[in-house]
Design a protein around this motif. Structure first.
Motif, mmCIF file in Angstrom:
data_model
loop_
_atom_site.group_PDB
_atom_site.id
_atom_site.type_symbol
_atom_site.label_atom_id
_atom_site.label_comp_id
_atom_site.label_asym_id
_atom_site.label_seq_id
_atom_site.Cartn_x
_atom_site.Cartn_y
_atom_site.Cartn_z
ATOM 1 N N PRO A 119 1.027 -1.170 0.139
ATOM 2 C CA PRO A 119 -0.414 0.106 -0.037
ATOM 3 C C PRO A 119 1.009 1.431 -0.217
ATOM 4 N N SER A 212 -7.315 6.704 3.297
ATOM 5 C CA SER A 212 -7.177 5.103 3.712
ATOM 6 C C SER A 212 -6.262 4.637 2.932
ATOM 7 N N MET A 213 -5.569 4.898 2.562
ATOM 8 C CA MET A 213 -4.363 4.692 1.640
ATOM 9 C C MET A 213 -4.634 4.162 0.376
ATOM 10 N N ARG A 218 -7.193 -2.849 -4.212
ATOM 11 C CA ARG A 218 -8.352 -1.669 -3.493
ATOM 12 C C ARG A 218 -9.424 -1.499 -3.949
ATOM 13 N N LEU A 221 -13.578 -4.108 -4.415
ATOM 14 C CA LEU A 221 -14.443 -3.332 -3.453
ATOM 15 C C LEU A 221 -15.331 -1.915 -3.108
ATOM 16 N N SER A 261 -19.014 -5.057 13.244
ATOM 17 C CA SER A 261 -18.160 -4.206 11.992
ATOM 18 C C SER A 261 -18.315 -5.441 11.621
ATOM 19 N N GLY A 262 -18.771 -6.652 12.049
ATOM 20 C CA GLY A 262 -18.777 -8.305 10.997
ATOM 21 C C GLY A 262 -19.424 -8.160 9.690
ATOM 22 N N LYS A 264 -20.425 -5.349 8.046
ATOM 23 C CA LYS A 264 -20.433 -3.899 7.648
ATOM 24 C C LYS A 264 -20.482 -4.448 5.971
ATOM 25 N N ASP A 265 -19.911 -5.018 5.493
ATOM 26 C CA ASP A 265 -20.231 -5.193 4.276
ATOM 27 C C ASP A 265 -20.969 -5.551 3.302
ATOM 28 N N ARG B 208 -14.873 -6.751 14.769
ATOM 29 C CA ARG B 208 -14.134 -7.213 13.750
ATOM 30 C C ARG B 208 -14.415 -6.601 12.065
ATOM 31 N N TYR B 209 -13.037 -6.539 11.102
ATOM 32 C CA TYR B 209 -13.350 -5.207 9.939
ATOM 33 C C TYR B 209 -12.775 -6.791 8.369
ATOM 34 N N GLY B 210 -13.327 -5.552 7.920
ATOM 35 C CA GLY B 210 -13.058 -6.283 5.857
ATOM 36 C C GLY B 210 -11.522 -6.154 6.125
ATOM 37 N N GLN B 212 -10.199 -5.099 3.313
ATOM 38 C CA GLN B 212 -10.339 -3.863 2.479
ATOM 39 C C GLN B 212 -11.041 -2.745 2.771
ATOM 40 N N ASP B 213 -10.857 -2.600 4.198
ATOM 41 C CA ASP B 213 -12.001 -1.434 4.779
ATOM 42 C C ASP B 213 -10.687 -0.415 4.877
ATOM 43 N N THR B 214 -11.675 0.646 4.775
ATOM 44 C CA THR B 214 -11.211 2.049 3.496
ATOM 45 C C THR B 214 -11.157 2.999 4.926
ATOM 46 N N ASP B 215 -11.495 2.257 6.857
ATOM 47 C CA ASP B 215 -11.883 3.651 7.432
ATOM 48 C C ASP B 215 -12.222 2.381 8.809
ATOM 49 N N SER B 217 -12.876 4.210 11.644
ATOM 50 C CA SER B 217 -13.126 5.369 12.773
ATOM 51 C C SER B 217 -14.363 4.713 13.942
ATOM 52 N N GLN B 219 -15.147 1.862 14.339
ATOM 53 C CA GLN B 219 -14.812 0.518 15.266
ATOM 54 C C GLN B 219 -13.817 1.258 16.616
ATOM 55 N N PRO B 238 -2.728 -3.332 4.766
ATOM 56 C CA PRO B 238 -2.828 -1.698 4.714
ATOM 57 C C PRO B 238 -3.783 -1.515 6.414
ATOM 58 N N LEU B 242 -4.103 0.975 8.540
ATOM 59 C CA LEU B 242 -5.157 2.216 9.149
ATOM 60 C C LEU B 242 -5.640 2.630 10.054
#
Lengths: 295, 391
Positions: A119, A212-213, A218, A221, A261-262, A264-265, B208-210, B212-215, B217, B219, B238, B242
């Motif tokens: 990244p 977010s780099m 990237r 998604l 957060s799991g 989220k996507d 938890r997060y993915g 590919q997450d871009t943020d 904050s 969490q 990355p 982050l």
């Protein structure tokens, strides 16, 4: 509790603005050609990585790097239409969409060869620490992101509603034959749509890289989320894309904050599915118009 | 005409002499001792190329060094290496090939837990010792059904154990954890949740997060509202940078941020910039050779490896190259002691005690086919853009 809520709103709006910009990229090409350009996410990635190249390797000032990255991506968008999509112009829209998927794989692979798998980051556009509002932190970069996104939406809406070129571009989508008869150079309008959409995607890529780099994989998604926003708002609707992008960003942020957060996507995909089931033309789409479109 | 005939005669003579020399030199080659083979399979390309690339380079470097010194007791060392492209199926085929076609007496690699688990059965069935470079404890447990398998990478439980020991010394009682939703993060999360109670640590937030997450904050904000004494982030790529950036941007410096050993690459500090100052993590000693006291038993091997690797490849050493070093030298010392007999090599490795490697001092036993412990790690903190030993 209030502070947390505010923080979720802020991060939701920031990420939502990015989704909106990606969605707008889809909309421009769709408006003119009815093609859904699945390489849109890759232009976001390329924008970020080219900005890193211009700012980091060539040591250009940040604003010049931004302009150069957007210009290079615009040229790539033009090349994509001129050398790839344009050659298959006679094929069905579905074939063209599949070609865009091939282009996205090609761009991703080339980016991996050129930049490697690491990244990269950029310095923030304006220095200084986060701005504290009622205990919630706003990064200055988030203001840049939302500001640039708003400018793009307003600019494009005016362009398509008021300017002759914008009207001409829309005419090409509605009826290419008739557009040609009244003297609109359809080929140029299609070129223009690819340049614009690649450039806007790249701009989105540059503005999120400091936060977010950016790395070669990237794009997929971001492209998917952006497509979700585009479909949710109604394909071809710029204002719809903005609203849908923000809803998506906020929904993800609240889901991460209050649920888990799991999941989220999954939020983006669930929203997309719900729209496709309940209101296939999208929030702001026109049912009559949607019925006439191929996709 | 005559001169042409002479020329042909001369050419024929020349060819004969050349053939004779070639035959003679070949003959001498046969007379030397037969080469010892080591099989290797690494993820040199594909998703885990970051691991496989330094492993391949290290293995090749060691092969050349050993051969320059005259081989293993006069036997030249032959490295038969395959790339599994980070694909378990290809890895499986490569190990079968090493066993059936190349008939190697010992195999080093694979690079990742996924590919390693895919070949455990093959190595067991073929009865050839395999020294994996991956971390998952499942690769070597239970020992009864993993008789032929060893691994040189420490387990996540060691990393968590070391981290918790340090936290206890800092009087940390409540932690918030955030893990990435891939194999690496899931395994770390499992160990964090498992080991927290016995160390008297309460996990007050579990996010938890993915990958590919871009943020992150959202969490981090959620974790902050649970008011932990420290935050643990467990990811690679990355997202771990982050996490550092968002943690700093949210003004959460008062809550120390711990990272997994995955953060142990100077590149991450470079990317996070000033934000990384003060981040704490457990790290294998191979990464911090220059920080070790001179009387540390590992100092010498680590400094030697670091020097020759950096001279040869012009890039810094990594944990992964260190795994290849450990597996390669375990195999070489076994070959040196017992020769190219798979069963004897297995027994020799299993009884290896106090093998001073890059990742620690290995104490193998019939119950423990890894031989490392949490004491083989050091707690480090980011200071002025470099690692420093955490006090």
């Amino acid at each position: 509790m209030g502070t947390d809520f505010l923080q979720y709103v802020i991060s939701g709006i920031t990420i939502g603005a990015i989704y909106a910009m990606v969605a707008i990229g889809y909309n421009i090409i769709y408006s003119v050609t009815e093609i859904i350009n699945f390489a849109q996410g890759e232009f976001v990635m390329l924008g970020g990585l080219f900005a890193v190249f211009f700012a980091g390797t060539l040591h250009l000032p940040l604003y010049l790097a931004f302009i150069c990255a957007v210009a290079v991506a615009g040229c790539l968008g033009l090349a994509m239409d001129r050398f790839i999509i344009g050659r298959a112009r006679e094929s069905s829209v579905l074939s063209l969409i599949i070609i865009t998927i091939a282009v996205s794989i090609l761009l991703k692979g080339s980016a991996m060869l050129a930049w490697g798998k690491d990244p990269y980051s950029l310095p923030a556009f304006s220095s200084g620490g986060p701005i504290m509002v009622a205990g919630a932190a706003i990064q200055p970069q988030a203001l840049w992101i939302t500001g640039i996104c708003a400018l793009v939406v307003i600019g494009l809406t005016l362009f398509f509603r008021k300017s002759v070129y914008g009207q001409a571009m829309l005419a090409c989508a509605n009826n290419p034959q008739a557009a040609r008869l009244v003297g609109i150079p359809v080929r140029y309008m299609v070129f223009l749509s690819f340049i614009l959409s690649a450039a806007i995607g790249a701009a989105a890529g540059v503005i999120i890289t400091p936060v977010s780099m950016m790395e070669y994989e990237r794009g997929a998604l971001l492209g998917l989320k952006g497509f979700g926003a585009a479909a949710f708002g109604g394909l071809g609707q710029f204002f719809g894309a903005l609203v849908a992008g923000l809803i998506l960003g906020l929904a993800e942020s609240f889901c991460a904050g209050y649920l888990s957060s799991g999941y989220k996507d999954a939020v983006a995909l669930v929203l997309l599915l719900m729209v496709l089931f309940l209101k296939p033309e999208g929030l702001f789409g026109n049912r009559e118009a949607a019925r006439l479109k191929k996709f | 005409m005559k001169s042409a005939k002479n020329l042909i005669c001369l050419a024929a003579l020349g060819t004969l002499i050349a053939a004779a020399i070639l035959f003679w030199s070949r003959g001498e080659g046969i007379a030397a001792k037969e080469p010892y083979k080591i099989g290797a399979v690494f993820s040199i390309t594909g998703g885990a190329s970051l691991l496989g690339e330094p492993e391949k380079k290290t293995a090749e470097m060691i092969r050349d060094e050993i051969n320059k010194q005259g081989g293993i007791d006069g036997h030249p060392l032959e490295l038969v290496m395959y790339d599994d492209e980070t694909d378990p199926t290809k890895c499986n085929l490569a190990v079968k090939k090493l066993n059936k076609k190349d008939e190697v007496p010992v195999i080093i690699g694979p690079s990742t837990s996924g590919t390693s688990l895919a070949v455990v059965g093959v190595a067991e069935e073929a009865q050839v010792p395999l020294i994996s470079c991956a971390a998952s404890y499942k690769i070597v447990t239970p020992v009864e059904t993993h008789k032929w398998i060893f691994k040189v990478a420490g387990s996540d439980s060691h990393v968590v154990g070391k981290m918790f020991d340090y936290m206890k010394s800092k009087n940390v009682k409540k932690i918030g954890i955030m893990t990435v939703s891939d194999g690496f993060g899931a395994s770390g999360r499992e160990e964090l949740l498992r080991l927290a109670p016995e160390n008297g640590i309460t996990i007050v937030a579990d996010e938890r997060y993915g990958p590919q997450d871009t943020d992150l904050s959202a969490q981090l904000t959620k974790i902050r509202s649970a008011q932990p004494d420290a935050i643990v982030n467990w990811s690679t790529g990355p997202t771990q940078v982050l996490a550092v950036k968002n943690w700093r941007d949210l003004g959460m410096d008062a809550i120390p941020l711990y990272q997994s050993h995955g953060f142990g690459n100077l590149k991450n500090i470079e990317l996070a910039g000033k934000a990384a100052e003060g981040v704490i993590l457990p790290l294998a000693r191979v990464n911090i050779g220059n920080l070790l006291p001179d009387d540390h038993p590992q100092k010498k091997v680590i400094m030697e490896y670091t020097k020759s690797y950096e001279e040869r490849y012009k890039e810094p050493v990594s944990s992964f190259g260190g795994h290849a070093w450990d597996s390669m030298y375990l195999a070489i010392s076994a070959l040196k002691a017992v020769g190219p007999d798979p069963a004897k090599i297995r027994d020799h490795i299993e009884n290896t005690k106090d093998f001073v490697g890059q990742h620690g001092i290995f104490k193998m036993s019939p119950q423990d086919h890894n031989g490392l412990s949490k004491d083989d790690l050091e707690m480090v903190v980011v200071k002025d853009g470099k690692w420093a030993l955490a006090k």
